[in-house]
Structure formats: C-alpha cells, structure tokens
Design an enzyme around this catalytic site. Sequence first.
Site, PDB file in Angstrom:
ATOM      1  N   ASP A  74       2.783   6.121   0.523  1.00 19.77           N
ATOM      2  CA  ASP A  74       2.569   7.263   1.414  1.00 19.77           C
ATOM      3  C   ASP A  74       1.164   7.808   1.177  1.00 19.77           C
ATOM      4  O   ASP A  74       0.881   8.392   0.136  1.00 19.77           O
ATOM      5  CB  ASP A  74       3.634   8.326   1.134  1.00 19.77           C
ATOM      6  CG  ASP A  74       3.490   9.559   2.017  1.00 19.77           C
ATOM      7  OD1 ASP A  74       2.537   9.618   2.827  1.00 19.77           O
ATOM      8  OD2 ASP A  74       4.322  10.474   1.886  1.00 19.77           O
ATOM      9  N   HIS A 132      -5.059 -14.911  -4.335  1.00 18.57           N
ATOM     10  CA  HIS A 132      -3.988 -14.816  -5.324  1.00 18.57           C
ATOM     11  C   HIS A 132      -4.500 -14.872  -6.763  1.00 18.57           C
ATOM     12  O   HIS A 132      -3.800 -14.462  -7.697  1.00 18.57           O
ATOM     13  CB  HIS A 132      -2.977 -15.942  -5.094  1.00 18.57           C
ATOM     14  CG  HIS A 132      -1.571 -15.588  -5.464  1.00 18.57           C
ATOM     15  ND1 HIS A 132      -1.259 -14.690  -6.462  1.00 18.57           N
ATOM     16  CD2 HIS A 132      -0.379 -16.020  -4.981  1.00 18.57           C
ATOM     17  CE1 HIS A 132       0.058 -14.594  -6.574  1.00 18.57           C
ATOM     18  NE2 HIS A 132       0.611 -15.382  -5.681  1.00 18.57           N
TER      19      HIS A 132
END
Length: 452
Positions: free
Chosen positions: A396, A163
């Site tokens: 995508d 993180h």
Amino acid sequence: MALKVIKISRVSPATASVDPLIVPLSFFDLQWLKLNPTEQVFFYKLTESSSSRDVFYSSILPKLERSLSLILTHFRLFTGHLKWDSQDPKPHLVVLSGDTLSLTVAETDADFSRISGRGLRPELELRPLIPELPIYSDSGAVVSLQVTLFPKQGFCIGTTAHHVVLDGKTAEKFNKAWAHTCKHGTIPKILPTVLDRSVVNVPAGLEQKMLELLPYLTEDDKENGRTLKLPPVKEINAKDNVLRITIEISPENIEKLKERAKKESTRAELHLSTFVVTFAHVWTCMVKARSGDPNRPVRFMYAADFRNRLEPPVPVTYFGTCVLAMDFYKYKAKEFMGEDGFVNTVEILSDSVKRLASQGVESTWKVYEEGTKTMKWGTQLLVVNGSNQIGMYETDFGWGRPIHTETMSIYKNDEFSMSKRRDGIGGVEIGISLKKLEMDTFLSLFYKWIGN
C-alpha cells in the site's frame, strides 16, 4: 492497447555514495543467470478525481519518485549493472557513483477494470505495462520500473528484474519497503542489507560447476557460456491468441484436492501441503491440455529456499538470491495423463518436500545439473513462480492495496505463478498463460475436480 510514454526518468539513491560497489555472483545467483527477467505488474484503483492527470502528476508521481529515491539508498544494487569482463572468471554486480534506476512514466486509455481483472484477457494487451531491461553480452541492467496512468481510473506499477539480483523474498521486501516509505515517509527498520556473498556457505567447486553448465542454458550458443546474453524467448503475436487468467483457489477447494490425494494414494504420511496439491493439480491439467505424444519427455520444477538449510543459516537480512531448483525430469507425459496423474505428481512432490529437511545443496544441484544436460528438444516444461508463502498484496503506497497483481513473465518462461490470495482468508492464487485452445482444455480439466 495504445500506450504513450510521457518520460523516462533516472532515479538515483537519495544518499549518494562515491565508493564503487562490486558484488560477485554467488552459486545461487549464477543458477538464474540465463533465465529471462521476472516481470510483475501491480494495479491500483483510484477514484475518478484522485486519478486525474493533475492529481497524478502533481501528487502521486512525485511521492512515488521521492520514496523510490529514499529506498534505493538501501537497495543500491538495483541501480547497478551486471558485468562480465573478459578477465573475470564469473560475473559481478557493479554499482558506480552516479548509477541510477530507469523509471518509465506512461499513459494509456485502456479500460482499467478489464485489464486489471482476473478473467481471461489477451496476453498482448498487458505487455506494454512492463518496462524493457537492456541486457547485452557483457553488461546488463538488473531492475527497471514503469508507472502507467489510466486517467480517471487508476495506475499500475510494472517491474522487470534480473533473477540474479533477487528472488521472491527479496522482491517482496523491496516492494513492501518502497510502499511503506511512500505511505509513511519513513524507512522500515528491517531491510535486506547484507551483501557479503561469503555468508552463503556451499561445497567447494559448485560455483565452477554452475559456470560450466551455463552453455547448456543458452540453446543458440552452446560453445560460448561466457555471455550475459539471454536465450530467445517465445514470441507472442496476435494470431497465437495467448490468454491469461488468474484463479483463486479457496481453502475448501484445497481440502478437496487433499482428500482426493488421500483417497487415490496407497501410501501413508504424504506431505499434503497447499503448495503440493496445487502444483500437482496444475501440472497434471497442463500435461493433459497439451495432449500430443504420450511418450514425450516432461520436466517440472520448483525453487526451494535454502536460507535456513545452509550451515550456518544465511542471515535474514541477506540481499540476494538463495533458492535452488528442485528438478523432476525422468518422466514421460503418459505418467501424468491418466486418472492417476494427479496422485503420481502428489507423491513425487511430497517425497521431494520431505527430503528437503535432510537433502543438502550438492545432491539437489546434481539432479538439476543432470536434468539440464540431458533435456531433450520438445520437452514439456513447467516451473512454478512463487509459492503460497509469498504475499504480493501488502504493498500500500498510500492509496490502498493493489486490487490485482500479475506475474507477466510466466508465458515466456514456461511458468505459472502462485501467491497468497488478496483476501487473506487462506487458499492460493495462481496465474496461467496459454494459447486459447490449450487454455480452454486446461480450464475444463481444472474446474472438473474443484468446481468453479
């Protein structure tokens, strides 16, 4: 689930740099130094012919590797390491010439449709889809990736990331940029390229206070905050029967929760956002599902984005973490276990969101600092990972959008996930991971108010 590792590649940026890159952690980065890595997996369904081994290894995998190399030129930090040398007052992100990112390639004969579904599934079955991220006391990797083929069904991409190098927005930008590059062969125009931590303007002294808080975040080593070693995670074994589920909440169900809050609250001008009512509903169902001692301490948190709340604001192209925990810790379970638990939580969260417009970093930090220092053993904790503003389905790579995404780190980090729905018609998608007994109770309570 049986998994066969085919190879572990080391992917380097397409454009090499001989100059070392050293980035000191900012105040915001340091807050997440002791949090276990964020883990996500993206599932892509293919036709039987397009997901054969021949097509995958001759076409799909090379495109993924080639585009990853191209995009790493702009996300060079992902190839580096987190370092904390004995002479340094705080950790740094360090990238040296020749540094690479680990990409594991694997196969499994598991049922893709079931594993990638939204219904109840054993947590253990999905764990092999996530790569390891080696972290030691003075050094650690920051990102690792794994691509797993389900022959004649599809594939998935698993990510494990520390993180300190990214938050939700930076992760979203990386995923979209990699996907765009793979699909179109070109680099997106706008990328997070600002690494200069001096653009993060916080009050003097806060970084040192954050460093002094680190020992409180490592339960097994209170005396030694100077370590990158992470606290132990909750072990998951078969007898625990930990399950996970993804729940889609429609705009109509969100309106039901908002109307319920209006009806039950005596206060006007509540901030009834999708985020507030969803978090409130999940939290109260979690507390009730745990049952137990009504006087036990509880603590819940969300991460607020401070990019536009600093003076001056952080550039939109900033590469790093810029969120701070909003902490609610002065409560007992009984305040959320009754019929008024939902509206109590709504009012707490509503006040918090409204205060964000004027509340500075320092006052927010002080609450988190006190909550962390005074947290008692046995406290029930819940943190929301993400928000309804984060979209994980616009990735995508050239074979269609993912049919499903999972945040795999929610169980061990006492979290639930929240993101935009795949269908884009509003509402929200949440991910829950609990032991079976708690899960059964949680779902019963959850659907009681919004329907199936």
